[in-house]
Design a protein around this motif. Structure first.
Motif, short mmCIF file in Angstrom:
data_model
loop_
_atom_site.label_atom_id
_atom_site.label_comp_id
_atom_site.label_asym_id
_atom_site.label_seq_id
_atom_site.Cartn_x
_atom_site.Cartn_y
_atom_site.Cartn_z
N PRO A 17 0.80 -1.23 0.00
CA PRO A 17 0.00 0.00 0.00
C PRO A 17 0.83 1.28 0.00
O PRO A 17 0.50 2.23 -0.72
N ILE A 18 1.93 1.32 0.76
CA ILE A 18 2.74 2.54 0.81
C ILE A 18 3.53 2.72 -0.48
O ILE A 18 3.71 3.85 -0.96
N ALA A 21 1.09 4.11 -2.83
CA ALA A 21 0.85 5.52 -2.50
C ALA A 21 1.95 6.41 -3.07
O ALA A 21 1.68 7.50 -3.59
N LEU A 63 -6.07 5.28 0.19
CA LEU A 63 -4.97 5.97 -0.48
C LEU A 63 -5.52 7.05 -1.38
O LEU A 63 -6.51 6.82 -2.10
N ASP A 64 -4.91 8.22 -1.35
CA ASP A 64 -5.23 9.30 -2.28
C ASP A 64 -6.72 9.68 -2.26
O ASP A 64 -7.30 10.03 -3.29
N TYR A 84 -6.83 -2.44 -2.98
CA TYR A 84 -5.52 -2.02 -3.49
C TYR A 84 -5.29 -2.51 -4.91
O TYR A 84 -4.61 -1.84 -5.71
N ILE A 308 -0.19 1.46 7.87
CA ILE A 308 -0.72 2.16 6.69
C ILE A 308 -1.28 3.53 7.05
O ILE A 308 -0.97 4.54 6.41
N GLU A 309 -2.11 3.58 8.08
CA GLU A 309 -2.84 4.83 8.35
C GLU A 309 -1.95 5.99 8.76
O GLU A 309 -2.28 7.14 8.48
N ARG A 312 0.97 6.79 5.38
CA ARG A 312 0.56 7.21 4.03
C ARG A 312 1.16 8.57 3.68
O ARG A 312 1.48 8.84 2.53
#
Length: 332
Positions: A17-18, A21, A63-64, A84, A308-309, A312
């Motif tokens: 995920p990162i 991002a 994300l975004d 994702y 993740i939170e 980001r």
């Protein structure tokens, strides 16, 4: 700007995920980039337990500002994989899967050569967003290499009716113990400390404590495994040595980043035992110019600090830094 093949302004190592991002932010800045991922898309997440539920609510995993709609406030693994995957495919993220980065070499002009299992890339900037799930914290005990031992847990059905020992008291260990018990497994937990970990998910911790107190799940606190044998396990407890009949052992004692990989790049680690990489919190750039860190890798052995939170934001910080650096070079 025409970019030669295999030459990018940004190479992102890690397709979680990162890493994704970071790719989205690079797109916004008009930077050429590629993600290099040694496994499948969001590889670490793919290897999480089948029934895993996130600690975070869905909006904190977004994300975004792309909405993450889940059936419950806290999504499960399958919902996260879908989310994702759609982001990566719908945004046509430039990602090379099943391509492992083996080395990063810095050149004299502050550029970098990224060497993989399939090719080589030239990059002005490199972002390391590799997470921590690939290397277990091995106990170094006799029998740890036996086939019945695993440092990863997937599905409880495999352990139904079997005498299964779960070592650890964190979220992964507690989830495994409860799921296996509820699928008909005979579960025993081995916990080094005097109680279940305080950071266990707040809606799960009372459940495991109650199951232990009623005897549905057996637990040895202030204890450790001394040796693993084919059909039994030797324990070291406060009351002395104990031997348990056993079919499977899950050593869910946590994981750690690949520190050797960071050091091979020239990144310095703290010498206080925490092994925190040296980086500037305002830019996320390490002591090696042009190499940045993003995500949980920033925490060293303290893998519970970044997730993740709250990481980001690293993607925005890094791309703003790179964009500013490019602007200054253009002005010169």
């Amino acid at each position: 700007m025409q970019i030669p093949e295999n030459k990018y302004q940004v190479v992102i190592i890690g397709g979680g995920p990162i890493g994704i991002a970071c790719a989205l932010e690079a797109e916004k800045k008009g930077l050429s980039y590629v993600i290099l991922e040694k496994g499948c898309l969001v590889n670490s997440l793919y290897h999480y337990p089948t029934n895993m539920t996130f600690f975070s609510t869905s909006e904190k995993l977004e994300l975004d500002n792309i909405p993450f709609i889940s059936n419950n406030p806290k999504p499960g693994k399958r919902e996260a994989l879908e989310y994702y995957r759609r982001i990566a495919t719908n945004n046509k993220v430039n990602i090379h899967l099943f391509e492992k980065v083996t080395a990063v070499r810095s050149n004299k002009k502050n550029t970098h050569t990224v060497i993989t299992s399939k090719s080589e890339y030239e990059a002005e900037n490199v972002i390391v967003a590799t997470g921590f799930y690939d290397i277990p914290n091995y106990l170094g005990i006799k029998g740890e290499e036996l086939p019945k031992v695993s440092h990863y847990y997937n599905d409880p059905h495999y352990y139904a009716t079997q005498k299964t020992i779960v070592v650890g008291a964190s979220n992964s260990a507690v989830d495994a113990a409860l799921e296996i018990y509820r699928k008909g497994g005979d579960v025993t937990m081995i916990v080094r400390k005097p109680e279940i970990g305080e950071r266990v998910k707040y809606w799960v911790r009372p459940d495991i404590i109650n199951r232990i107190e009623e005897g549905s799940i057996k637990a040895y606190f202030n204890s450790s495994i001394k040796e693993i044998k084919e059909n039994e396990v030797v324990l070291d407890t406060l009351q002395g040595e104990d031997i348990l009949e056993n079919d499977f052992v899950l050593l869910l004692t946590g994981y750690r980043p690949n520190f050797g990989f960071l050091q091979d790049m020239g990144i310095k680690l703290s010498d206080d035992g925490r092994k925190i990489p040296l980086y500037d919190e305002k830019t996320m750039e390490t002591n090696v110019p042009g190499i940045f860190l993003a995500g949980v890798i920033c925490g060293g052995v303290e893998t519970h600090k970044w997730f993740i939170e709250n990481s980001r934001i690293h993607a925005k910080i890094i791309m703003q830094t790179i964009d500013k650096k490019n602007t200054l070079l253009t002005e010169k």
